[in-house]
Write an enzyme that holds these catalytic residues in place. Sequence first.
Site, PDB file in Angstrom:
ATOM      1  N   LYS A  27       0.898  -1.184  -0.133  1.00 42.11           N
ATOM      2  CA  LYS A  27       0.098  -0.103   0.042  1.00 42.11           C
ATOM      3  C   LYS A  27       0.746   1.282   0.026  1.00 42.11           C
ATOM      4  O   LYS A  27       0.550   2.167  -0.771  1.00 42.11           O
ATOM      5  CB  LYS A  27      -0.903   0.210   1.139  1.00 42.11           C
ATOM      6  CG  LYS A  27      -1.778   1.236   1.214  1.00 42.11           C
ATOM      7  CD  LYS A  27      -3.105   0.762   2.186  1.00 42.11           C
ATOM      8  CE  LYS A  27      -2.762   0.911   3.595  1.00 42.11           C
ATOM      9  NZ  LYS A  27      -2.704   2.061   4.185  1.00 42.11           N
ATOM     10  N   SER A  28       1.759   1.235   0.764  1.00 41.14           N
ATOM     11  CA  SER A  28       2.622   2.376   0.980  1.00 41.14           C
ATOM     12  C   SER A  28       3.413   2.668  -0.378  1.00 41.14           C
ATOM     13  O   SER A  28       3.478   3.861  -0.811  1.00 41.14           O
ATOM     14  CB  SER A  28       3.822   2.327   2.066  1.00 41.14           C
ATOM     15  OG  SER A  28       3.184   2.072   3.397  1.00 41.14           O
ATOM     16  N   GLY A  99      -5.146   7.873   5.541  1.00 41.59           N
ATOM     17  CA  GLY A  99      -4.119   8.956   6.189  1.00 41.59           C
ATOM     18  C   GLY A  99      -3.053   9.057   5.418  1.00 41.59           C
ATOM     19  O   GLY A  99      -2.575  10.298   5.408  1.00 41.59           O
ATOM     20  N   SER A 172       6.939   9.225  12.295  1.00 41.16           N
ATOM     21  CA  SER A 172       6.028   9.267  11.448  1.00 41.16           C
ATOM     22  C   SER A 172       6.554   9.234  10.146  1.00 41.16           C
ATOM     23  O   SER A 172       7.025  10.151   9.743  1.00 41.16           O
ATOM     24  CB  SER A 172       5.064  10.051  11.654  1.00 41.16           C
ATOM     25  OG  SER A 172       4.107   9.966  10.463  1.00 41.16           O
ATOM     26  N   ASP A 324       1.869  -1.215  11.846  1.00 39.61           N
ATOM     27  CA  ASP A 324       0.650  -1.694  11.397  1.00 39.61           C
ATOM     28  C   ASP A 324       0.070  -3.055  11.656  1.00 39.61           C
ATOM     29  O   ASP A 324      -0.988  -3.328  11.593  1.00 39.61           O
ATOM     30  CB  ASP A 324       0.382  -1.376   9.839  1.00 39.61           C
ATOM     31  CG  ASP A 324       0.541  -0.025   9.439  1.00 39.61           C
ATOM     32  OD1 ASP A 324       0.034   1.012  10.389  1.00 39.61           O
ATOM     33  OD2 ASP A 324       0.633   0.400   8.356  1.00 39.61           O
ATOM     34  N   ARG A 400      -7.473  -3.365   9.554  1.00 42.15           N
ATOM     35  CA  ARG A 400      -6.735  -4.303  10.222  1.00 42.15           C
ATOM     36  C   ARG A 400      -7.498  -4.853  11.736  1.00 42.15           C
ATOM     37  O   ARG A 400      -6.671  -5.939  12.109  1.00 42.15           O
ATOM     38  CB  ARG A 400      -5.408  -3.581  10.502  1.00 42.15           C
ATOM     39  CG  ARG A 400      -4.579  -3.065   9.317  1.00 42.15           C
ATOM     40  CD  ARG A 400      -3.365  -2.934   9.612  1.00 42.15           C
ATOM     41  NE  ARG A 400      -2.893  -2.115   8.427  1.00 42.15           N
ATOM     42  CZ  ARG A 400      -2.436  -2.384   7.160  1.00 42.15           C
ATOM     43  NH1 ARG A 400      -2.627  -3.655   6.837  1.00 42.15           N
ATOM     44  NH2 ARG A 400      -1.959  -1.809   6.167  1.00 42.15           N
TER      45      ARG A 400
HETATM   46  C1  S3P Z   1       2.637   5.017   6.262  1.00 40.27           C
HETATM   47  C2  S3P Z   1       3.214   5.138   7.440  1.00 40.27           C
HETATM   48  C3  S3P Z   1       2.563   4.512   8.722  1.00 40.27           C
HETATM   49  C4  S3P Z   1       1.371   3.529   8.682  1.00 40.27           C
HETATM   50  C5  S3P Z   1       0.774   3.784   7.493  1.00 40.27           C
HETATM   51  C6  S3P Z   1       1.335   3.807   6.099  1.00 40.27           C
HETATM   52  C7  S3P Z   1       3.125   5.311   4.827  1.00 40.27           C
HETATM   53  O1  S3P Z   1       2.017   5.767   9.470  1.00 40.27           O
HETATM   54  O2  S3P Z   1       0.971   3.483   9.657  1.00 40.27           O
HETATM   55  O3  S3P Z   1      -0.415   2.646   7.260  1.00 40.27           O
HETATM   56  O4  S3P Z   1       2.896   4.729   3.722  1.00 40.27           O
HETATM   57  O5  S3P Z   1       3.952   6.419   4.974  1.00 40.27           O
HETATM   58  P1  S3P Z   1       2.565   6.884  10.217  1.00 40.27           P
HETATM   59  O6  S3P Z   1       3.767   7.448   9.607  1.00 40.27           O
HETATM   60  O7  S3P Z   1       1.749   7.896  10.589  1.00 40.27           O
HETATM   61  O8  S3P Z   1       3.411   6.014  11.618  1.00 40.27           O
END
Ligand code: S3P
Length: 475
Positions: A27-28, A99, A172, A324, A400
């Site tokens: 996903k990222s 997010g 983060s 996650d 999740r």
């Molecule tokens: C992500 C970073 C993480 C993770 C999210 C995906 C990303 O969040 O929890 O599912 O793709 O950069 P944080 O950076 O807020 O910890």
Amino acid sequence: MHPDTPAPRRFLPSGPLRGRIRVPGDKSISHRALMFGALAVGRSRIAGLLEGEDVLATAAALRLMGATIARDGEDWIVDGVGVGGFLQPQGALEMGNSGTSTRLLMGLVASQAITAVFTGDASLSRRPMNRAIEPLAQMGARFEPSPGGTLPLLLEGIEPAVPITYRLPVASAQVKSAVLLAGLNTPGITTVIEPVPTRDHTERMLAGFGAELTVEDRGGERIIRITGQPELTPQTIEVPGDPSSAAFFAVAASIVPGSDLVIENVGLNPTRAGIFTVLRQMGASIEELDAREVGGEPVADLRVRHALLTGVEVDPALAPSMIDEFPVLFVAAALARGRTVTRGLDELRVKESDRLAAMATALSAVGARIEEREDGLVIDGADGEPLGGGGPIATHLDHRIAMSMAVAGLVSRNGVEVDDTRPIATSFPTFEALLEGASEKPSPLQGRGLGEGEWREVFNGPLPPTPSPEGEGDL
Ligand code: S3P
């Protein structure tokens, strides 16, 4: 995006998980491939893109700002507008549950002379945005968030923005990426200091697109510098399988007696693979086969066999590399022998749901022994015996939580009902189909609810020896 009514489902006790499965794209990495493709000059091609709702929300927002994004057979193609080339969107950017889409796109909009309204679902509209607003406002962008620094939010970007040096107050990757992406269209050098390393897909992929980006390691801190206003070159990208999705099957195969499952093409970037380290510490049998590189990321097939897990104290330093995966780790701990202690997990309270509270409530409801603390859970495991089961479990629009409790249902006497499976589509639309395909039918005895001794008899006869973590042989 979802159908209007909740889709509850009871996940029943399962026979062994066997065979080979392939989890969808990361996903990222999928979000970033679309965003950087949209900023390159020319056409990028992406193989293995995750077609989950979160990633599709990113695609829709990029289209509203002028990029052309389309499916082409199995691949996706992106025609970019160039760094600084986004158009004024004519409607709100609807971020759904995501997010990552929100915070990264806020970074991209912040350093362009456009105004955007970001909206999200009930879960996303509760999540804190000040962590991204603060550095982006320092760069000159103007924000009108809802009370408490939440969505809906209006963002007025500025061009030229001011380059900053920003030390992350929370670990983060989303905030790090927001600042670096704002830095892309900012003259001069934008610097992010990361006291605790987080996932580094932004850095790896931006460098691959030709951005001038350096990473310096200074006494355990990472100092990342990006030089603004490069011309990004379109790329062909292959997205590896998502370790966060693989984790559900790694835990399922570890806790369902008799399982022997190969999960193909799993991304094992060290900033993401903490779950496999901890599962191995618990005695899981996870073997890496055919280790290779896909799209600049380390990848392997994972062969996972059932093992009786043992509780551990999880090193808080590992948390960013498995942030996650805690919900499903809690399920593994609930089945393990002995006590698992987790701490340093305050960030779990601001994910798609408050994951400490949600999982404490959910696992207690199905018979696990859980103590919720301010920054973690303490779990006394069931020693390999199935949980009682029950539900309906409140999943709070959190994919999740839904998938973790589905996994808990596989090793329960009566099954576990989750109140809504729709959110699973945000990250893992094929989860239920893969689970059904990999699970063998349980013995008919299982349906009537087994006594403790009987359970082991049905699956294994006498208790099997715990396999060695290295695995016992070839497939
Ligand atoms: C992500 C970073 C993480 C993770 C999210 C995906 C990303 O969040 O929890 O599912 O793709 O950069 P944080 O950076 O807020 O910890």
